[in-house]
Design an enzyme around this catalytic site. Structure first.
Site, PDB file in Angstrom:
ATOM      1  CE  LYS A 183      -9.190   8.206   7.071  1.00 14.57           C
ATOM      2  NZ  LYS A 183      -7.855   8.344   6.394  1.00 14.57           N
ATOM      3  CB  CYS A 291      -3.991  -6.808   0.861  1.00 14.52           C
ATOM      4  SG  CYS A 291      -5.410  -7.182  -0.152  1.00 14.52           S
TER       5      CYS A 291
END
Ligand code: NAD
Length: 506
Positions: A183, A291
């Site tokens: 996804k 990140c």
């Protein structure tokens, strides 16, 4: 969801991948995929229906029956082929990525390349998934382990690395014998779909890799589906915590790599030129949307006097569209991200931090509608300020000061996040102290973004991670497999019978 306009109706649709076919979704819910430098609508992405999610999982479940028995060599060769196809299509992949995500073309190639390294590693699955054997653990008894695939696994990925992070997941999951539901981020799914096409071309059989699109509802359906055995998630702390809790309650194995606030220590003995360059690259590259971006620099002792140099260097960075040669800082991914970052800069001022460099509203010729923020630097930042407490995920560097390395380490360890950190120093003793005492999962020594290569695993820690095994590398082989331990004795005609034995011995 946006109301359809004629321009949007003309935009191509992003397909679902179910059972080896690229299919048009039957959903009524669509979202635009937008070029963040120009606001051009590139495509429309569907939010898959519950029936489509179920169809993807059912096909993956069916495909698992044969895929799990496919010889290791056959699985490995698919990834040998996939790495070749990714190399051959590198320029196209990078161009797709830059168009929908915004980062510069060289950085987009880096995004693809760091994923390609995982594909190369997946091609070595034969040596990675070996079990163990102990001969003669008791008289005539051997014990050995099988590392068997789990079944249908799923991956949920963020917008900021739309090539690398899907490639962290599906190659290793599939190479270990699982089937997979991916996804991707609904903000930039196009490059991910191109990688899925290449995976089919490389020989991934129908049903082994499926891709469904969507947001909260689709993610919740993945967390709840009884036929999905494990979930890899990378994204924000809020969503990752939700996914971890919901999927764990449903009995799934879950790993969640989440938000960060990465600090770098600059010691006064550091190589000044190299360290400041590295620091700024790590703070402002990809417009701070990594990140592992360095968002806080702790300047120790005399290094506190380096702020004017930091500001001067930052001013030389070029803010521009990601396709323009020489660009250092591209746009933020969306208008919403732009207003959030601008709002946080406003909060930083209101909270009393000193704005050393204001990157708001830069003039970018030819890209008047782009979501740009230039390099921004605050000094005098303190815990409690919004710019320190929140992950800004934009090109904003916060500066704090410390007397010595002990104070700097204590400051970093007090922050709840534990994704990445770095120290800049020429002192081996300081570096060793740092690596021993810092409570962060990935540590750089004169390396500002220490994302491990796939011989190792990604090892964020504390509030940046839920679950005990990291993505890719050795740890993910354990994550995507169940160890079965066999204890075996074989009798031959000469084996003496000792009668019934009711003790616990073998
Ligand atoms: P996000 O959490 O908004 O989205 C991640 C995924 O979750 C997407 O696929 C999205 O569709 C889905 N999602 C979004 N809202 C949801 C909801 N309410 N319920 C269920 N699912 C939902 O993250 P993002 O903005 O795409 O990515 C940026 C974040 O990811 C940053 O916090 C960054 O630090 C983090 N990140 C972490 C790592 C790591 O390895 N630790 C790597 C990359 C990014």
């Amino acid at each position: 969801m946006n109301a359809p306009t004629s321009a949007k109706v003309l935009a191509p649709t992003v397909k679902l991948l179910i059972n080896g076919q690229m299919v048009e979704s039957k959903t009524t819910q669509w979202r635009d995929v937008v070029n963040p430098a120009t606001q051009e609508v590139l495509a429309r992405v569907p939010f898959a229906t519950p029936d489509e999610v179920n169809a993807a999982v059912a096909n993956a479940k069916q495909a698992f029956k044969t895929w799990k028995k496919t010889p290791i060599g056959a699985r490995a060769r698919i990834f040998l082929k996939l790495q070749q196809l990714i190399r051959e299509n590198m320029k196209e992949l990078a161009a797709l990525l830059t168009a929908e995500q915004g980062k510069t073309l060289p950085d987009a190639e880096g995004d693809v390349f760091r994923g390609l390294e995982v594909v190369e590693h997946a091609a070595n699955i034969g040596t990675l998934q070996l079990g163990e054997l102990a001969n003669n653990v008791a008289n005539g008894v051997d014990t050995y382990t099988l590392n068997q695939p789990l079944g249908v696994c799923a991956g949920i990925t963020p917008f900021n690395f739309p090539a690398m992070i899907p490639l962290w997941m599906f190659p290793m999951a599939i190479a270990t014998g699982n089937t997979f539901i991916l996804k991707p981020s609904e903000q930039d799914p196009i490059v991910t779909m191109r990688l899925a096409e290449l995976a089919l071309e490389a020989g991934v059989p129908p049903g082994v890799l499926n891709v469904i699109h969507g947001g909260e509802d689709v993610v919740n359906a993945i967390c709840d589906h009884p036929d999905i055995k494990a979930i890899s998630f990378v994204g924000s702390t809020k969503v990752g915590t939700h996914v971890y809790n919901r999927a764990s309650l449903n009995g799934k194995r879950v790993q969640c790599m989440m938000g960060a606030k990465n600090h770098a220590i600059v010691m006064p003995d550091a190589n000044k030129e190299q360290s400041l360059n590295a620091l700024l690259g790590a703070a402002f590259g990809a417009a701070g949307q990594r990140c592992m971006a360095v968002s806080v620099a702790v300047l120790v002792g005399e290094a506190r006097n380096w702020i004017p140099d930091l500001v001067a260097k930052s001013k030389t960075l070029k803010v521009n569209g990601g396709t323009e040669p020489g660009t250092d800082v591209g746009p933020l991914v969306s208008c919403a991200a732009l207003s959030r970052v601008e709002g946080l800069i406003e909060r930083g001022l209101a909270d009393g931090a000193t704005l050393e460099l204001d990157g708001r509203k830069p003039e970018v010729a030819g890209y008047a509608k782009g979501n740009f923020v230039g390099p921004t630097i605050f000094s005098g930042v303190k815990p409690g300020m919004s710019i320190y407490e929140q992950e800004i995920f934009g090109p904003v560097l916060c500066l704090v000061a410390a007397e010595d390395i002990d104070q700097a380490i204590e400051f970093i360890n007090a922050n709840p996040n534990g994704n990445g950190t770095a120290i800049f120093t020429q002192s081996g003793a300081a570096a060793r102290k740092f690596q021993e005492d810092i409570d962060v999962g990935q540590v750089g020594i004169n390396v500002p973004i220490p994302v491990p290569v796939p011989l190792f695993s990604f090892t964020g820690s504390r509030a940046s991670k839920l679950g005990d095994l990291g993505p890719y590398g050795k740890q993910v082989v354990m994550f995507y497999t169940q160890t079965k331990t066999i204890t075996a004795r074989w009798f031959d005609d000469s084996t003496t019978s000792h009668g019934v034995n009711t003790t616990i011995s073998l």
